[in-house]
Motif scaffolding. Sequence first.
Motif, mmCIF file in Angstrom:
data_model
loop_
_atom_site.group_PDB
_atom_site.id
_atom_site.type_symbol
_atom_site.label_atom_id
_atom_site.label_comp_id
_atom_site.label_asym_id
_atom_site.label_seq_id
_atom_site.Cartn_x
_atom_site.Cartn_y
_atom_site.Cartn_z
ATOM 1 N N TYR A 46 0.838 -1.202 0.000
ATOM 2 C CA TYR A 46 0.000 0.000 0.000
ATOM 3 C C TYR A 46 0.875 1.255 0.000
ATOM 4 N N TYR A 47 2.036 1.167 0.616
ATOM 5 C CA TYR A 47 2.912 2.324 0.758
ATOM 6 C C TYR A 47 3.906 2.486 -0.384
ATOM 7 N N ILE A 48 3.858 1.591 -1.336
ATOM 8 C CA ILE A 48 4.767 1.676 -2.478
ATOM 9 C C ILE A 48 4.067 2.431 -3.594
ATOM 10 N N GLN A 49 4.794 3.322 -4.197
ATOM 11 C CA GLN A 49 4.166 4.127 -5.246
ATOM 12 C C GLN A 49 3.814 3.294 -6.464
ATOM 13 N N PRO A 50 2.748 3.685 -7.148
ATOM 14 C CA PRO A 50 2.318 2.933 -8.331
ATOM 15 C C PRO A 50 3.189 3.251 -9.537
ATOM 16 N N PRO A 51 3.017 2.499 -10.620
ATOM 17 C CA PRO A 51 3.773 2.798 -11.842
ATOM 18 C C PRO A 51 3.538 4.240 -12.283
ATOM 19 N N SER A 52 4.587 4.892 -12.744
ATOM 20 C CA SER A 52 4.474 6.283 -13.179
ATOM 21 C C SER A 52 5.471 6.550 -14.293
ATOM 22 N N MET A 53 5.260 7.638 -14.972
ATOM 23 C CA MET A 53 6.167 8.061 -16.038
ATOM 24 C C MET A 53 7.252 8.950 -15.434
ATOM 25 N N ASN A 54 8.303 9.181 -16.155
ATOM 26 C CA ASN A 54 9.368 10.057 -15.690
ATOM 27 C C ASN A 54 8.830 11.479 -15.536
ATOM 28 N N ASN A 55 9.187 12.138 -14.464
ATOM 29 C CA ASN A 55 8.769 13.513 -14.157
ATOM 30 C C ASN A 55 7.253 13.653 -14.034
ATOM 31 N N GLN A 56 6.579 12.586 -13.667
ATOM 32 C CA GLN A 56 5.133 12.630 -13.502
ATOM 33 C C GLN A 56 4.795 13.034 -12.071
ATOM 34 N N ALA A 57 3.761 13.843 -11.902
ATOM 35 C CA ALA A 57 3.322 14.255 -10.572
ATOM 36 C C ALA A 57 2.594 13.103 -9.890
ATOM 37 N N TRP A 58 2.532 13.132 -8.564
ATOM 38 C CA TRP A 58 1.939 12.037 -7.784
ATOM 39 C C TRP A 58 0.496 11.782 -8.164
ATOM 40 N N TYR A 59 -0.257 12.815 -8.483
ATOM 41 C CA TYR A 59 -1.677 12.642 -8.804
ATOM 42 C C TYR A 59 -1.902 12.108 -10.216
ATOM 43 N N GLU A 60 -0.860 12.085 -11.033
ATOM 44 C CA GLU A 60 -0.966 11.547 -12.392
ATOM 45 C C GLU A 60 -0.558 10.071 -12.474
ATOM 46 N N ALA A 61 0.002 9.550 -11.396
ATOM 47 C CA ALA A 61 0.445 8.149 -11.387
ATOM 48 C C ALA A 61 -0.755 7.216 -11.479
ATOM 49 N N LYS A 62 -0.494 5.953 -11.831
ATOM 50 C CA LYS A 62 -1.571 4.960 -12.018
ATOM 51 C C LYS A 62 -1.970 4.348 -10.673
ATOM 52 N N TRP A 63 -2.689 5.124 -9.873
ATOM 53 C CA TRP A 63 -3.089 4.659 -8.550
ATOM 54 C C TRP A 63 -4.063 3.495 -8.633
ATOM 55 N N SER A 64 -4.762 3.360 -9.741
ATOM 56 C CA SER A 64 -5.697 2.238 -9.891
ATOM 57 C C SER A 64 -4.958 0.903 -9.894
ATOM 58 N N ALA A 65 -3.677 0.913 -10.257
ATOM 59 C CA ALA A 65 -2.874 -0.321 -10.247
ATOM 60 C C ALA A 65 -2.741 -0.873 -8.828
ATOM 61 N N CYS A 66 -2.750 0.005 -7.838
ATOM 62 C CA CYS A 66 -2.603 -0.431 -6.451
ATOM 63 C C CYS A 66 -3.810 -1.228 -5.969
ATOM 64 N N SER A 67 -4.982 -0.919 -6.485
ATOM 65 C CA SER A 67 -6.190 -1.596 -6.007
ATOM 66 C C SER A 67 -6.262 -3.053 -6.468
ATOM 67 N N THR A 68 -5.553 -3.410 -7.508
ATOM 68 C CA THR A 68 -5.600 -4.790 -8.005
ATOM 69 C C THR A 68 -4.630 -5.713 -7.279
ATOM 70 N N ILE A 69 -3.780 -5.170 -6.454
ATOM 71 C CA ILE A 69 -2.752 -5.962 -5.776
ATOM 72 C C ILE A 69 -3.339 -6.891 -4.733
ATOM 73 N N PHE A 70 -4.346 -6.441 -4.026
ATOM 74 C CA PHE A 70 -4.846 -7.177 -2.874
ATOM 75 C C PHE A 70 -5.899 -8.226 -3.230
ATOM 76 N N SER A 71 -5.770 -8.853 -4.365
ATOM 77 C CA SER A 71 -6.733 -9.895 -4.713
ATOM 78 C C SER A 71 -6.329 -11.200 -4.027
ATOM 79 N N ASP A 72 -7.341 -11.974 -3.632
ATOM 80 C CA ASP A 72 -7.076 -13.277 -3.007
ATOM 81 C C ASP A 72 -6.298 -14.180 -3.951
ATOM 82 N N ARG A 73 -6.633 -14.127 -5.234
ATOM 83 C CA ARG A 73 -5.949 -14.968 -6.224
ATOM 84 C C ARG A 73 -4.449 -14.702 -6.205
#
Length: 173
Positions: A68-95
């Motif tokens: 949860y505390y690791i930043q999501p994938p982002s582009m070079n020089n990208q601001a924090w709010y532009e990062a792919k935060w939706s990628a973090c929500s898929t991590i916690f799947s039971d599968r």
Amino acid sequence: VQIGDTVREQCQSYETYVWFEMGKLMWTRHRTVLDEHIRYLENKIIKPYDMAIRDFYDRVIEMYSYTYYIQPPSMNNQAWYEAKWSACSTIFSDRRMRTAIRNGLPRSMQDKLDQKDEDYRMVSTETFLDYLYRLETEDKQERAEKQRLKESLEKKGNHKAAEAVESGRIPRK
């Protein structure tokens, strides 16, 4: 109530900003660190020989919670709010977590788990834990049987065969 929600959202935004910026300072390849951590969790964690299966299960779940505390994938020089935060929500799947747990088990346990009629990734948590407990019980019984055989062979003076049993090879009669 609406003001509280706004404050909560602002605090969460600030927290994600802080973790994002800290991640940029902590990791040289900060743009791919989340993917690397997930790959590590799924492929490199191994259950210690003497660790109880429930402890291993709990430990893997705990390690996933830290992502949860690791930043999501982002582009070079990208601001924090532009990062792919939706990628973090898929991590916690039971599968995903169950795959990591399965991959951390000894090969014999992995094979037995794969042979179950139901897919271990799709069953309830209780059923999955039941599978793990049964595997652990079978493993303990097999280890105890090997130990008895080894001790019996050593008593007879057949040290070579006892070493073969200990290493997993079955001695010829």
